[in-house]
Design a protein around this motif. Structure first.
Motif, PDB file in Angstrom:
ATOM      1  N   UNK A 203       5.712 -29.411  48.142  1.00 62.23           N
ATOM      2  CA  UNK A 203       5.144 -30.050  47.238  1.00 62.23           C
ATOM      3  C   UNK A 203       6.556 -30.218  46.030  1.00 62.23           C
ATOM      4  N   UNK A 204       6.979 -31.355  46.045  1.00 60.75           N
ATOM      5  CA  UNK A 204       8.492 -31.732  45.045  1.00 60.75           C
ATOM      6  C   UNK A 204       7.995 -32.650  44.465  1.00 60.75           C
ATOM      7  N   UNK A 205       8.572 -32.707  43.309  1.00 59.03           N
ATOM      8  CA  UNK A 205       8.416 -33.730  41.992  1.00 59.03           C
ATOM      9  C   UNK A 205       9.731 -33.655  41.463  1.00 59.03           C
ATOM     10  N   UNK A 206       9.515 -34.917  40.513  1.00 56.58           N
ATOM     11  CA  UNK A 206      10.608 -35.212  39.615  1.00 56.58           C
ATOM     12  C   UNK A 206      10.405 -35.354  38.205  1.00 56.58           C
ATOM     13  N   UNK A 207      11.039 -34.652  37.365  1.00 53.95           N
ATOM     14  CA  UNK A 207      11.130 -34.890  35.943  1.00 53.95           C
ATOM     15  C   UNK A 207      12.451 -35.669  35.550  1.00 53.95           C
ATOM     16  N   UNK A 208      12.303 -36.770  35.229  1.00 56.56           N
ATOM     17  CA  UNK A 208      13.411 -37.751  34.672  1.00 56.56           C
ATOM     18  C   UNK A 208      13.543 -37.568  33.196  1.00 56.56           C
ATOM     19  N   UNK A 209      15.049 -37.082  32.661  1.00 56.41           N
ATOM     20  CA  UNK A 209      15.068 -37.098  31.187  1.00 56.41           C
ATOM     21  C   UNK A 209      15.574 -38.570  31.080  1.00 56.41           C
ATOM     22  N   UNK A 210      14.821 -39.299  30.125  1.00 56.73           N
ATOM     23  CA  UNK A 210      15.168 -40.622  29.676  1.00 56.73           C
ATOM     24  C   UNK A 210      16.003 -40.508  28.370  1.00 56.73           C
ATOM     25  N   UNK A 211      15.652 -39.689  27.530  1.00 59.57           N
ATOM     26  CA  UNK A 211      16.015 -39.288  26.389  1.00 59.57           C
ATOM     27  C   UNK A 211      16.649 -38.055  26.321  1.00 59.57           C
ATOM     28  N   UNK A 212      18.059 -37.905  25.711  1.00 59.79           N
ATOM     29  CA  UNK A 212      18.808 -36.733  25.801  1.00 59.79           C
ATOM     30  C   UNK A 212      18.627 -36.088  24.438  1.00 59.79           C
ATOM     31  N   UNK A 213      19.020 -37.191  23.489  1.00 58.37           N
ATOM     32  CA  UNK A 213      18.946 -36.810  21.983  1.00 58.37           C
ATOM     33  C   UNK A 213      17.936 -37.933  21.349  1.00 58.37           C
ATOM     34  N   UNK A 214      16.877 -37.514  20.774  1.00 56.25           N
ATOM     35  CA  UNK A 214      16.524 -36.350  20.517  1.00 56.25           C
ATOM     36  C   UNK A 214      16.153 -35.670  21.691  1.00 56.25           C
ATOM     37  N   UNK A 215      16.210 -34.474  22.108  1.00 54.19           N
ATOM     38  CA  UNK A 215      15.706 -33.618  23.601  1.00 54.19           C
ATOM     39  C   UNK A 215      14.108 -33.678  23.396  1.00 54.19           C
ATOM     40  N   UNK A 216      13.514 -34.077  24.304  1.00 51.83           N
ATOM     41  CA  UNK A 216      11.988 -34.050  24.459  1.00 51.83           C
ATOM     42  C   UNK A 216      11.351 -32.684  24.721  1.00 51.83           C
ATOM     43  N   UNK A 217      11.737 -31.831  23.702  1.00 51.16           N
ATOM     44  CA  UNK A 217      11.427 -30.569  24.010  1.00 51.16           C
ATOM     45  C   UNK A 217       9.874 -30.055  24.515  1.00 51.16           C
ATOM     46  N   UNK A 218       8.993 -30.715  23.428  1.00 50.86           N
ATOM     47  CA  UNK A 218       7.546 -30.655  24.019  1.00 50.86           C
ATOM     48  C   UNK A 218       7.246 -31.092  25.283  1.00 50.86           C
TER      49      UNK A 218
END
Lengths: 308, 407
Positions: B286-301
């Motif tokens: 059960x593998x998934x991906x989280x892609x960071x599109x924005x690095x700044x501002x960092x999408x903390x929430x």
């Protein structure tokens, strides 16, 4: 010579300039000629201080403060924006000798080579005065500064910034000093009239603390720099046509200029060095005289038109 | 009318700047970015784009010209890469402090020496703290669209933004993309309305001395605006869908609903992570991906929400901060610290200097992840002669590689 100083005032009293600051006196006079449709770009230099800390602002034109080495190119960017908006505002980069001769030279050369439609004015006090009198490449041979102490004064002649600018074949380059205000004002007007390309003014600007002299000797020092031919007043069009704009009435020895200022103590104490400087000044003067005469001959010859 | 064109990432970026109606473009050539400014030069010379094009003598001056132009009220754009972005550094700060919504495209490449023009995130990551918004494109389409999306947000918060695309993998790869209808882009991105534009009738001074009573508050306001940018990126990403037909968001999930293992990635290599996830699913993981599109501002929430309760997280960093770890991994750990249900985060450094990050590279990372019980800060992947693992104090790497081959 009859000449009226424009009454309009674009510099408020109460700047943070030192007493007798040539850079401050020059700014006041130059602004009177620039008029009210102008923007000044100030890189790091004494004028970063002189204009005052927020919310104080001594000049009655917009000022954009920028990084040390970027005066010419930030002025270029501002001019481009104004042009695309259909405005003909004069954009002036106003930099010290460090921001012109040294760290600012690359961006200045780029703007000059591209013939950007800006006015670049160097107020040259011949060292890094804002940081406390360190030598720059505008510091003359034999001068004391805090980084060229008496035991090892400046070992190299001043960089020939006018020669460098002339080599870029820009429409107009001139030397001036506020000690000859009519000459300075006329050159500002000439620079404005030459719009469409790069204009460069090299202003010798006394710095009483850095030059180790009394504040009320500032104008006299700048005047003697011209009278002794240490700082000849001339202009260069298209990098080729030289014109001397002030001819000293009699040859005055360079020591008259140097002796007014404590910074030249190492030079005055070394006869051989003083003679070398004296010869350099003569040689440079005669070079300018020859170029002046050559330009006159070409202008009066049938082929003169080809100069342009 | 929008049209479908086959464009490289570089040409797509140039189209993005054209659709955004950049008014002053200032640039200096550097591989692999050069095609962007070549095309923009053509577009301005032909009059198709009404902009001033300034051929400056360095990247430092490229950014300085943009600073001047933006301060005077023009929409300013430039593009650079690697060493050029590093040279701009001082003026990147100036753009932030002067609150100028400049947009630049950075074709991310490795830093010299040794000279390398290949994909690597170290150049842009090195600018992490200057205060520019940062978006990472995964496709040629995004290399175009993110410029428009970025201007939309930048001009509301008066902060600049950069769009990263991978050297060659995106910059020189042609993909069919939608070049949007100009009227639609104009509706999405109206003309730049600066608060101040160096108007001689308003003789103010900008960027001068501030004493200790005011500087701190200026920086506070930058931080505040960056927080607001986080919300606006989401809003403007939704508006992009309404007007231009593609939805963008600061974080993107893929096969995340039931994922126990999450791989975090940014940029073009993310496409291979998607394929790897499919392969891993085929193997029953059960593998998934989280892609960071924005690095700044960092999408903390969003990062906290998407990663809470997962069994393990592997972060792929095409960059590293020597003495610590990959930078994305640091940021993910920092966002998760102290959160309930925070998963263990394993940092993997991959693909430096354009070494391929293949689908198999990703599955090997996941195999390594499953074999570990204790998170490591920086696990190096695909170093010649070494298995995936942390740097070894007694590394034998000096005796491997080309020298051995030469014998």
């Amino acid at each position: 010579m009859r000449w009226a100083v424009p009454e309009a005032e674009f510099m408020d009293p109460g700047t943070l300039g030192c007493q007798g600051c040539g850079g401050t006196l020059s700014m006041r006079l130059v602004l009177k000629e620039l008029g009210d449709d102008a923007i000044a770009v100030l890189p790091a230099c004494c004028w970063s201080i002189i204009d005052g800390p927020w919310p104080v602002h001594a000049l009655n034109i917009p000022v954009f403060h920028t990084a040390f080495e970027t005066a010419a190119v930030v002025a270029t960017g501002i001019k481009a924006a104004k042009q695309i908006k259909g405005k003909d505002t004069t954009v002036v980069a106003w930099a010290g000798d460090g921001g012109t001769f040294d760290i600012g030279l690359q961006a200045l050369s780029g703007a000059a080579e591209r013939n950007e439609d800006i006015v670049f004015i160097c107020y040259d006090n011949e060292a890094y005065m804002n940081t406390g009198i360190q030598r720059s490449s505008a510091t003359p041979l034999g001068t004391w500064t805090t980084t060229t102490p008496d035991e090892r004064p400046e070992p190299r002649p001043k960089k020939d910034i006018m020669g460098i600018m002339a080599a870029h074949r820009i429409p107009y380059a001139a030397t001036a000093t506020v000690a000859y205000p009519d000459d300075l004002s006329r050159k500002v007007r000439t620079a404005l009239a030459a719009k469409g390309g790069m204009r460069f003014l090299h202003l010798l600007s006394a710095c009483p603390p850095g030059w180790k002299m009394a504040a009320d000797d500032a104008i006299e020092a700048m005047r003697r720099a011209v009278q002794t031919n240490v700082f000849p007043l001339y202009e260069v069009r298209d990098g080729r046509e030289y014109k001397i704009t002030h001819w000293p009435e009699a040859e005055v020895d360079v020591a008259d200029y140097f002796s007014l200022q404590g910074r030249f103590a190492p030079l005055l104490a070394d006869d051989a060095l003083l003679n070398l400087v004296r010869n350099n000044v003569r040689e440079r003067w005669w070079f300018l005289v020859e170029r002046h005469q050559q330009s006159l001959r070409k202008a009066s010859s049938p082929d003169g038109a080809h100069l342009h | 009318m929008s049209e479908r064109l086959l464009l490289t990432g570089n040409h797509a970026a140039a189209y993005g700047a054209m659709l955004a109606r950049a008014e002053v473009i200032s640039a200096y050539p550097i591989t692999p970015q050069t095609m962007i400014v070549e095309l923009l030069s053509e577009l301005t010379a032909s009059g198709r784009l009404a902009a001033k094009f300034i051929t400056v003598e360095s990247e430092h001056s490229a950014m300085a010209a943009c600073v001047g132009a933006s301060a005077a009220g023009a929409r300013a754009y430039t593009a650079t890469s690697g060493q050029g972005l590093a040279l701009m550094h001082e003026m990147l700060h100036w753009a932030v402090g002067a609150r100028l919504p400049i947009v630049l495209t950075n074709v991310s490449r490795a830093m010299a020496p040794g000279w390398s023009i290949w994909s690597d995130q170290t150049d842009i990551i090195s600018q992490r703290d200057v205060g520019w918004m940062m978006l990472f494109a995964e496709s040629v389409q995004e290399a175009q669209d993110f410029i428009i999306w970025m201007y939309r947000v930048a001009e509301q918060v008066f902060l600049p933004g950069m769009v990263a695309m991978d050297a060659f993998i995106l910059s020189h790869t042609a993909e069919p993309i939608i070049v949007h209808d100009q009227d639609a882009v104009d509706a999405y991105l109206p003309g730049f309305e600066p608060l101040y534009d160096l108007d001689p009738t308003q003789p103010r001074a900008y960027g001068g001395l501030v004493n200790r009573d005011h500087y701190f508050e200026l920086r506070y306001k930058i931080f505040e605006s960056m927080e607001r940018a986080g919300r606006l990126l989401i809003e403007a990403g939704d508006e992009f869908a309404e007007i231009l037909g593609r939805r963008y968001s600061p974080v993107e999930g893929y096969m995340l609903d039931d994922a126990e293992i999450v791989i975090v990635s940014a940029g073009a290599m993310t496409s291979n992570v998607r394929q790897a996830d499919k392969d891993l699913r085929d193997r029953g993981m059960k593998a998934g991906l989280m892609r960071l599109v924005a690095f700044r501002p960092f999408p903390v929430a969003e990062v906290r929400r998407l990663l809470a309760g997962r069994r393990k997280v592997a972060v792929l960093d095409r960059n590293m901060s020597p003495g610590h770890s990959g930078v994305f991994a640091q940021e993910i750990r920092s966002a998760l610290a102290g959160q309930s249900g925070a998963p263990p985060v394993y940092g993997y450094v991959v693909g430096l200097g354009g070494r391929d990050v293949r689908v198999e590279t990703v599955t090997e990372v996941v195999d390594d992840l499953m074999a570990r019980d204790v998170p490591e800060l920086a696990l190096f992947v695909d170093v010649k002669g070494l298995p995936i693992g942390p740097v070894r104090p007694d590394s034998t790497i000096n005796r491997l590689g080309p020298l051995e081959v030469a014998r």
